[in-house]
Write a protein that holds these residues in place. Structure first.
Motif, mmCIF file in Angstrom:
data_model
loop_
_atom_site.group_PDB
_atom_site.id
_atom_site.type_symbol
_atom_site.label_atom_id
_atom_site.label_comp_id
_atom_site.label_asym_id
_atom_site.label_seq_id
_atom_site.Cartn_x
_atom_site.Cartn_y
_atom_site.Cartn_z
ATOM 1 N N TRP A 54 0.737 -1.312 -0.057
ATOM 2 C CA TRP A 54 -0.127 0.071 0.075
ATOM 3 C C TRP A 54 0.946 1.214 -0.149
ATOM 4 C CZ3 TRP A 54 0.025 3.791 3.707
ATOM 5 C CH2 TRP A 54 -0.956 4.783 3.590
ATOM 6 N N PHE A 55 1.779 1.117 0.961
ATOM 7 C CA PHE A 55 2.778 2.522 1.005
ATOM 8 C C PHE A 55 3.750 2.833 -0.175
ATOM 9 C CE2 PHE A 55 6.922 3.802 2.899
ATOM 10 C CZ PHE A 55 6.848 5.097 2.619
ATOM 11 N N ALA A 56 4.110 1.768 -1.090
ATOM 12 C CA ALA A 56 4.767 1.959 -2.025
ATOM 13 C C ALA A 56 5.889 2.955 -1.940
ATOM 14 C CB ALA A 56 3.995 2.027 -3.245
ATOM 15 N N HIS A 57 6.386 3.267 -1.017
ATOM 16 C CA HIS A 57 7.279 4.451 -0.832
ATOM 17 C C HIS A 57 6.975 5.611 -1.350
ATOM 18 C CE1 HIS A 57 10.183 1.699 1.092
ATOM 19 N NE2 HIS A 57 9.904 0.892 0.175
ATOM 20 N N LYS A 58 5.665 5.892 -1.290
ATOM 21 C CA LYS A 58 5.476 7.320 -1.792
ATOM 22 C C LYS A 58 5.303 8.296 -0.646
ATOM 23 C CE LYS A 58 2.529 5.333 -5.331
ATOM 24 N NZ LYS A 58 1.268 5.051 -5.896
ATOM 25 N N GLU A 59 5.924 9.312 -0.715
ATOM 26 C CA GLU A 59 5.942 10.338 0.193
ATOM 27 C C GLU A 59 4.709 10.818 0.948
ATOM 28 O OE1 GLU A 59 8.665 14.440 1.061
ATOM 29 O OE2 GLU A 59 8.735 13.606 -0.939
ATOM 30 N N ALA A 60 3.837 10.941 -0.081
ATOM 31 C CA ALA A 60 2.470 11.511 0.478
ATOM 32 C C ALA A 60 1.678 10.349 1.320
ATOM 33 C CB ALA A 60 1.645 11.815 -0.778
ATOM 34 N N TYR A 61 1.973 9.308 1.202
ATOM 35 C CA TYR A 61 1.523 8.277 2.169
ATOM 36 C C TYR A 61 2.240 8.031 3.423
ATOM 37 C CZ TYR A 61 -1.133 6.649 -1.903
ATOM 38 O OH TYR A 61 -1.945 6.677 -2.968
ATOM 39 N N PHE A 62 3.509 8.677 3.685
ATOM 40 C CA PHE A 62 4.188 8.341 4.790
ATOM 41 C C PHE A 62 3.811 8.617 6.110
ATOM 42 C CE2 PHE A 62 8.039 9.119 7.543
ATOM 43 C CZ PHE A 62 8.523 7.700 7.426
ATOM 44 N N GLU A 63 3.033 9.577 6.514
ATOM 45 C CA GLU A 63 2.463 9.914 7.747
ATOM 46 C C GLU A 63 1.434 8.840 7.847
ATOM 47 O OE1 GLU A 63 -0.205 13.389 9.715
ATOM 48 O OE2 GLU A 63 1.242 13.854 8.345
ATOM 49 N N GLU A 64 0.652 8.388 7.043
ATOM 50 C CA GLU A 64 -0.575 7.305 7.365
ATOM 51 C C GLU A 64 0.236 5.960 7.569
ATOM 52 O OE1 GLU A 64 -4.759 5.265 5.839
ATOM 53 O OE2 GLU A 64 -3.910 7.311 4.971
ATOM 54 N N PHE A 65 1.424 5.849 6.731
ATOM 55 C CA PHE A 65 2.157 4.557 6.899
ATOM 56 C C PHE A 65 2.750 4.559 8.191
ATOM 57 C CE2 PHE A 65 6.368 2.786 6.390
ATOM 58 C CZ PHE A 65 5.987 1.556 6.450
ATOM 59 N N THR A 66 3.271 5.585 8.693
ATOM 60 C CA THR A 66 3.840 5.650 10.094
ATOM 61 C C THR A 66 2.773 5.232 11.044
ATOM 62 O OG1 THR A 66 5.410 7.430 9.320
ATOM 63 C CG2 THR A 66 4.908 7.030 11.898
ATOM 64 N N GLN A 67 1.502 5.835 11.125
ATOM 65 C CA GLN A 67 0.685 5.333 11.897
ATOM 66 C C GLN A 67 0.172 3.729 11.954
ATOM 67 O OE1 GLN A 67 -2.377 8.193 11.192
ATOM 68 N NE2 GLN A 67 -1.395 9.807 12.093
ATOM 69 N N ARG A 68 0.218 3.459 10.667
ATOM 70 C CA ARG A 68 -0.208 2.067 10.659
ATOM 71 C C ARG A 68 0.980 1.116 10.790
ATOM 72 N NH1 ARG A 68 -3.529 1.422 4.555
ATOM 73 N NH2 ARG A 68 -5.186 3.064 5.128
ATOM 74 N N TYR A 69 2.071 1.569 10.684
ATOM 75 C CA TYR A 69 3.102 0.481 11.101
ATOM 76 C C TYR A 69 3.440 0.472 12.654
ATOM 77 C CZ TYR A 69 7.945 -1.320 11.404
ATOM 78 O OH TYR A 69 9.048 -2.106 11.639
ATOM 79 N N ILE A 70 2.993 1.791 13.210
ATOM 80 C CA ILE A 70 3.200 1.876 14.646
ATOM 81 C C ILE A 70 2.071 0.936 15.279
ATOM 82 C CG2 ILE A 70 2.661 3.324 16.656
ATOM 83 C CD1 ILE A 70 4.326 5.345 15.024
ATOM 84 N N GLN A 71 0.928 1.034 14.677
ATOM 85 C CA GLN A 71 -0.308 -0.035 15.115
ATOM 86 C C GLN A 71 0.172 -1.418 14.950
ATOM 87 O OE1 GLN A 71 -3.696 0.950 12.803
ATOM 88 N NE2 GLN A 71 -4.101 2.631 14.156
ATOM 89 N N GLU A 72 1.160 -1.820 13.905
ATOM 90 C CA GLU A 72 1.610 -3.150 13.732
ATOM 91 C C GLU A 72 2.432 -3.445 14.900
ATOM 92 O OE1 GLU A 72 0.961 -3.869 8.942
ATOM 93 O OE2 GLU A 72 2.737 -3.783 9.971
ATOM 94 N N LEU A 73 3.503 -2.461 15.188
ATOM 95 C CA LEU A 73 4.569 -2.683 16.096
ATOM 96 C C LEU A 73 4.036 -2.834 17.483
ATOM 97 C CD1 LEU A 73 7.229 -0.049 14.913
ATOM 98 C CD2 LEU A 73 7.329 -2.439 14.938
ATOM 99 N N ASN A 74 2.717 -2.045 17.695
ATOM 100 C CA ASN A 74 2.158 -2.391 19.092
ATOM 101 C C ASN A 74 1.408 -3.867 19.519
ATOM 102 O OD1 ASN A 74 2.283 0.477 19.884
ATOM 103 N ND2 ASN A 74 0.511 0.868 18.911
ATOM 104 N N ILE A 75 1.407 -4.433 18.430
ATOM 105 C CA ILE A 75 0.824 -6.124 18.333
ATOM 106 C C ILE A 75 2.215 -6.892 18.466
ATOM 107 C CG2 ILE A 75 -0.428 -7.795 17.266
ATOM 108 C CD1 ILE A 75 -2.007 -5.492 15.880
ATOM 109 N N LYS A 76 3.236 -6.436 17.984
ATOM 110 C CA LYS A 76 4.554 -7.249 18.216
ATOM 111 C C LYS A 76 5.273 -6.947 19.152
ATOM 112 C CE LYS A 76 4.658 -7.007 12.995
ATOM 113 N NZ LYS A 76 5.414 -6.779 11.876
#
Length: 118
Positions: A54-76
């Motif tokens: 989903w992210f595909a390393h697009k700068e415009a998505y980085f803020e939302e990518f950060t939030q989603r990745y942190i959610q994944e990290l919270n589970i791990k």
């Protein structure tokens, strides 16, 4: 906690005295496994395949990518705790393969580890 640094695998192939973890789900293109001197390849801490695509390393998505990745990290939690334990004993290098040095999951993971446990 010892230092946590991030480095691009293409810029840092040789062992540097730190505990070196490749934190990508996919092996970096063009690098032979024998040539990359790492202590471990940790696919579990990498963003999920779905999130990465989903992210595909697009700068415009980085803020939302950060939030989603942190959610994944919270589970791990167990894996995050393990990395924390390593970082408490020795300097830790998080290796990534993305092209952009400021838009990648290694930055998020480093900040997460430092914020939560630093």
């Amino acid at each position: 906690m010892e230092a946590i640094v991030i480095k691009r695998v293409y810029d840092c192939k040789h062992h540097d005295g730190t505990y070196r973890i490749l934190i990508d789900r996919l092996w970096p293109r063009g690098i032979k496994k024998i040539d990359l001197q790492i202590d471990e390849w940790n696919k579990a801490i990498a963003p999920s395949a779905e999130l990465r695509k989903w992210f595909a390393h697009k700068e415009a998505y980085f803020e939302e990518f950060t939030q989603r990745y942190i959610q994944e990290l919270n589970i791990k939690k167990e894996e995050v705790q393990r990395l924390r334990s390593i970082a408490q004993k020795t300097p830790l290098t998080l290796l990534y393969g993305a092209k952009h040095p400021k838009i990648n999951h290694a930055i998020i993971l480093k900040n997460y580890l430092l914020k939560i446990y630093g």
